[in-house]
Design a protein around this motif. Structure first.
Motif, PDB file in Angstrom:
ATOM      1  N   GLY A  31      68.354  45.578  22.411  1.00 40.04           N
ATOM      2  CA  GLY A  31      67.795  46.419  23.460  1.00 40.04           C
ATOM      3  C   GLY A  31      66.949  45.642  24.444  1.00 40.04           C
ATOM      4  N   GLY A  32      66.277  44.603  23.972  1.00 43.56           N
ATOM      5  CA  GLY A  32      65.411  43.815  24.837  1.00 43.56           C
ATOM      6  C   GLY A  32      66.120  42.698  25.570  1.00 43.56           C
ATOM      7  N   THR A  33      67.423  42.583  25.328  1.00 49.00           N
ATOM      8  CA  THR A  33      68.229  41.556  25.992  1.00 49.00           C
ATOM      9  C   THR A  33      69.109  42.231  27.044  1.00 49.00           C
ATOM     10  OG1 THR A  33      68.300  40.197  23.990  1.00 49.00           O
ATOM     11  CG2 THR A  33      69.975  39.767  25.655  1.00 49.00           C
ATOM     12  N   THR A  34      68.966  41.803  28.287  1.00 47.12           N
ATOM     13  CA  THR A  34      69.757  42.374  29.378  1.00 47.12           C
ATOM     14  C   THR A  34      70.534  41.265  30.070  1.00 47.12           C
ATOM     15  OG1 THR A  34      68.072  42.072  31.096  1.00 47.12           O
ATOM     16  CG2 THR A  34      67.922  44.074  29.738  1.00 47.12           C
ATOM     17  N   LEU A  35      71.502  41.664  30.874  1.00 48.68           N
ATOM     18  CA  LEU A  35      72.255  40.666  31.631  1.00 48.68           C
ATOM     19  C   LEU A  35      71.340  39.922  32.601  1.00 48.68           C
ATOM     20  CD1 LEU A  35      75.643  42.472  32.374  1.00 48.68           C
ATOM     21  CD2 LEU A  35      75.093  40.833  30.565  1.00 48.68           C
ATOM     22  N   ASP A  36      70.306  40.599  33.109  1.00 48.74           N
ATOM     23  CA  ASP A  36      69.366  39.943  34.017  1.00 48.74           C
ATOM     24  C   ASP A  36      68.564  38.864  33.293  1.00 48.74           C
ATOM     25  OD1 ASP A  36      70.103  41.344  36.262  1.00 48.74           O
ATOM     26  OD2 ASP A  36      68.584  42.905  36.002  1.00 48.74           O
ATOM     27  N   THR A  37      68.131  39.144  32.069  1.00 48.54           N
ATOM     28  CA  THR A  37      67.376  38.121  31.323  1.00 48.54           C
ATOM     29  C   THR A  37      68.278  36.967  30.932  1.00 48.54           C
ATOM     30  OG1 THR A  37      67.715  39.248  29.181  1.00 48.54           O
ATOM     31  CG2 THR A  37      65.727  39.815  30.436  1.00 48.54           C
ATOM     32  N   VAL A  38      69.547  37.274  30.648  1.00 46.98           N
ATOM     33  CA  VAL A  38      70.510  36.214  30.331  1.00 46.98           C
ATOM     34  C   VAL A  38      70.760  35.348  31.555  1.00 46.98           C
ATOM     35  CG1 VAL A  38      72.904  35.725  29.693  1.00 46.98           C
ATOM     36  CG2 VAL A  38      71.616  37.501  28.472  1.00 46.98           C
ATOM     37  N   ARG A  39      70.913  35.994  32.711  1.00 45.43           N
ATOM     38  CA  ARG A  39      71.118  35.245  33.953  1.00 45.43           C
ATOM     39  C   ARG A  39      69.948  34.305  34.221  1.00 45.43           C
ATOM     40  NH1 ARG A  39      71.145  39.177  38.447  1.00 45.43           N
ATOM     41  NH2 ARG A  39      71.120  37.252  39.660  1.00 45.43           N
ATOM     42  N   ALA A  40      68.739  34.804  34.018  1.00 37.76           N
ATOM     43  CA  ALA A  40      67.550  33.994  34.280  1.00 37.76           C
ATOM     44  C   ALA A  40      67.472  32.814  33.324  1.00 37.76           C
ATOM     45  CB  ALA A  40      66.293  34.850  34.153  1.00 37.76           C
ATOM     46  N   ALA A  41      67.832  33.045  32.070  1.00 37.77           N
ATOM     47  CA  ALA A  41      67.737  31.981  31.061  1.00 37.77           C
ATOM     48  C   ALA A  41      68.816  30.923  31.241  1.00 37.77           C
ATOM     49  CB  ALA A  41      67.827  32.586  29.662  1.00 37.77           C
ATOM     50  N   THR A  42      69.968  31.320  31.782  1.00 33.24           N
ATOM     51  CA  THR A  42      71.096  30.387  31.890  1.00 33.24           C
ATOM     52  C   THR A  42      71.359  29.923  33.316  1.00 33.24           C
ATOM     53  OG1 THR A  42      72.617  32.271  32.074  1.00 33.24           O
ATOM     54  CG2 THR A  42      72.232  31.375  29.866  1.00 33.24           C
ATOM     55  N   LEU A  43      70.593  30.448  34.259  1.00 28.86           N
ATOM     56  CA  LEU A  43      70.778  30.086  35.677  1.00 28.86           C
ATOM     57  C   LEU A  43      72.208  30.347  36.131  1.00 28.86           C
ATOM     58  CD1 LEU A  43      68.721  26.756  35.816  1.00 28.86           C
ATOM     59  CD2 LEU A  43      67.962  29.098  36.366  1.00 28.86           C
ATOM     60  N   THR A  44      72.718  31.492  35.733  1.00 24.53           N
ATOM     61  CA  THR A  44      74.067  31.877  36.144  1.00 24.53           C
ATOM     62  C   THR A  44      73.987  33.129  37.020  1.00 24.53           C
ATOM     63  OG1 THR A  44      74.265  33.095  34.052  1.00 24.53           O
ATOM     64  CG2 THR A  44      75.293  30.923  34.163  1.00 24.53           C
ATOM     65  N   SER A  45      75.047  33.367  37.746  1.00 24.75           N
ATOM     66  CA  SER A  45      75.094  34.529  38.633  1.00 24.75           C
ATOM     67  C   SER A  45      75.735  35.713  37.905  1.00 24.75           C
ATOM     68  CB  SER A  45      75.912  34.205  39.874  1.00 24.75           C
ATOM     69  OG  SER A  45      77.266  33.973  39.526  1.00 24.75           O
ATOM     70  N   LYS A  46      75.566  36.873  38.493  1.00 31.47           N
ATOM     71  CA  LYS A  46      76.174  38.078  37.930  1.00 31.47           C
ATOM     72  C   LYS A  46      77.691  37.948  37.905  1.00 31.47           C
ATOM     73  CE  LYS A  46      76.009  43.117  38.321  1.00 31.47           C
ATOM     74  NZ  LYS A  46      75.437  44.253  39.078  1.00 31.47           N
ATOM     75  N   SER A  47      78.252  37.366  38.972  1.00 35.17           N
ATOM     76  CA  SER A  47      79.707  37.208  39.027  1.00 35.17           C
ATOM     77  C   SER A  47      80.200  36.255  37.943  1.00 35.17           C
ATOM     78  CB  SER A  47      80.132  36.700  40.407  1.00 35.17           C
ATOM     79  OG  SER A  47      79.571  35.426  40.680  1.00 35.17           O
ATOM     80  N   GLN A  48      79.409  35.222  37.638  1.00 37.91           N
ATOM     81  CA  GLN A  48      79.786  34.307  36.563  1.00 37.91           C
ATOM     82  C   GLN A  48      79.797  35.016  35.214  1.00 37.91           C
ATOM     83  OE1 GLN A  48      76.908  31.042  37.464  1.00 37.91           O
ATOM     84  NE2 GLN A  48      78.627  29.713  36.938  1.00 37.91           N
ATOM     85  N   LEU A  49      78.764  35.811  34.957  1.00 32.62           N
ATOM     86  CA  LEU A  49      78.693  36.528  33.686  1.00 32.62           C
ATOM     87  C   LEU A  49      79.907  37.430  33.502  1.00 32.62           C
ATOM     88  CD1 LEU A  49      74.943  37.593  33.255  1.00 32.62           C
ATOM     89  CD2 LEU A  49      76.189  35.778  32.080  1.00 32.62           C
ATOM     90  N   PHE A  50      80.270  38.150  34.548  1.00 33.12           N
ATOM     91  CA  PHE A  50      81.399  39.074  34.423  1.00 33.12           C
ATOM     92  C   PHE A  50      82.741  38.335  34.470  1.00 33.12           C
ATOM     93  CE2 PHE A  50      78.170  42.256  35.273  1.00 33.12           C
ATOM     94  CZ  PHE A  50      78.553  43.261  34.398  1.00 33.12           C
ATOM     95  N   HIS A  51      82.736  37.117  34.984  1.00 31.27           N
ATOM     96  CA  HIS A  51      83.951  36.309  34.926  1.00 31.27           C
ATOM     97  C   HIS A  51      84.250  35.919  33.484  1.00 31.27           C
ATOM     98  CE1 HIS A  51      86.952  33.260  35.784  1.00 31.27           C
ATOM     99  NE2 HIS A  51      86.218  32.365  35.134  1.00 31.27           N
ATOM    100  N   TYR A  52      83.208  35.472  32.780  1.00 35.04           N
ATOM    101  CA  TYR A  52      83.398  35.030  31.394  1.00 35.04           C
ATOM    102  C   TYR A  52      83.369  36.188  30.395  1.00 35.04           C
ATOM    103  CZ  TYR A  52      82.622  30.356  33.258  1.00 35.04           C
ATOM    104  OH  TYR A  52      82.730  29.185  33.987  1.00 35.04           O
ATOM    105  N   PHE A  53      82.696  37.273  30.768  1.00 33.19           N
ATOM    106  CA  PHE A  53      82.577  38.431  29.870  1.00 33.19           C
ATOM    107  C   PHE A  53      82.852  39.706  30.666  1.00 33.19           C
ATOM    108  CE2 PHE A  53      79.677  35.041  28.617  1.00 33.19           C
ATOM    109  CZ  PHE A  53      80.151  34.758  27.343  1.00 33.19           C
ATOM    110  N   PRO A  54      84.118  39.979  30.944  1.00 31.27           N
ATOM    111  CA  PRO A  54      84.479  41.135  31.776  1.00 31.27           C
ATOM    112  C   PRO A  54      83.968  42.455  31.207  1.00 31.27           C
ATOM    113  CG  PRO A  54      86.362  39.675  31.459  1.00 31.27           C
ATOM    114  CD  PRO A  54      85.292  39.190  30.534  1.00 31.27           C
ATOM    115  N   GLY A  55      83.786  42.492  29.898  1.00 35.22           N
ATOM    116  CA  GLY A  55      83.318  43.716  29.257  1.00 35.22           C
ATOM    117  C   GLY A  55      81.817  43.887  29.315  1.00 35.22           C
ATOM    118  N   GLY A  56      81.137  42.995  30.034  1.00 37.22           N
ATOM    119  CA  GLY A  56      79.696  43.111  30.198  1.00 37.22           C
ATOM    120  C   GLY A  56      78.905  42.780  28.948  1.00 37.22           C
ATOM    121  N   LYS A  57      77.774  43.418  28.806  1.00 31.82           N
ATOM    122  CA  LYS A  57      76.855  43.105  27.708  1.00 31.82           C
ATOM    123  C   LYS A  57      77.494  43.341  26.344  1.00 31.82           C
ATOM    124  CE  LYS A  57      72.391  44.424  25.719  1.00 31.82           C
ATOM    125  NZ  LYS A  57      71.173  45.260  25.869  1.00 31.82           N
TER     126      LYS A  57
END
Length: 203
Positions: A31-57
């Motif tokens: 619950g405390g882990t969001t795509l925004d916190t993941v983006r901040a920790a990995t310096l990746t963009s939203k489009s990158q996250l959904f490229h590698y994980f189309p199903g989201g969180k």
């Protein structure tokens, strides 16, 4: 996502995201882990996250669970596939404590996910249950080898002993976390192995 279609650079990026997410979940829960916190920790963009994980969180968390499960079992190699002697059990015990404590992981990633998965994702819960069953079965196989070698009594309940050991690991880690010390885990493991010693033969 089909990993065969990812470049080597992409594979490394994807794995980096999985590992960083795993650390966040261990610290803050699903619950405390969001795509925004993941983006901040990995310096990746939203489009990158959904490229590698189309199903989201949901897909990302499932990938974390699969990776953590592999890591956990690999950390117990090669002893997890032996456990046919008292010496092998003792080496396995030391390796497991080292895996958790030396890495500063005061909780079991799989155990932590298991307590949260049932209410968030039935598919995730099923995958974690499979990992736990595989782990328990490998421990039970070790007890069976001890029985076959005549080191423990043939009446020993392999599944029950393996289940007690797994429960002790999870409970020991819960107690080790606030103490920031290995001794609760070690004590729990010693008590969990006591039933195995109790049915030891004199051969």
């Amino acid at each position: 996502m089909d990993s065969s279609k990812i470049t080597e650079r992409g594979r490394l990026t994807r794995q980096r995201i999985i590992e960083a997410t795993g650390e966040q979940i261990l610290a803050s829960g699903i619950g405390g882990t969001t795509l925004d916190t993941v983006r901040a920790a990995t310096l990746t963009s939203k489009s990158q996250l959904f490229h590698y994980f189309p199903g989201g969180k949901a897909e990302l968390v499932r990938e974390v669970a699969a990776w953590e499960g592999r890591q956990l079992l690999e950390a117990q190699e090669p002893e997890i596939h032996d456990l046919g002697s008292w010496e092998s059990w003792e080496r396995w015990r030391r390796m497991l404590v080292e895996y958790y404590i030396a890495r500063g992981r005061w909780a079991c990633p799989i155990g932590s996910l298991a307590t949260q998965a049932a209410t968030t994702d039935s598919e995730l819960a099923s995958a974690i249950a499979t990992t736990m069953r595989d782990w328990r079965e490998q421990l039970a196989d070790g007890v069976r080898r001890m029985k076959a070698a005549g080191s423990v009594d043939s009446s020993a309940d392999s599944q029950r002993i393996a289940t007690v050991i797994l429960a002790a690991i999870q409970g020991g880690l819960v107690l080790s976390q606030p103490e920031r010390s290995a001794w609760p885990l070690e004590a729990a493991l010693d008590n969990a192995l006591a039933p195995l010693h109790h049915v030891a033969t004199t051969r």
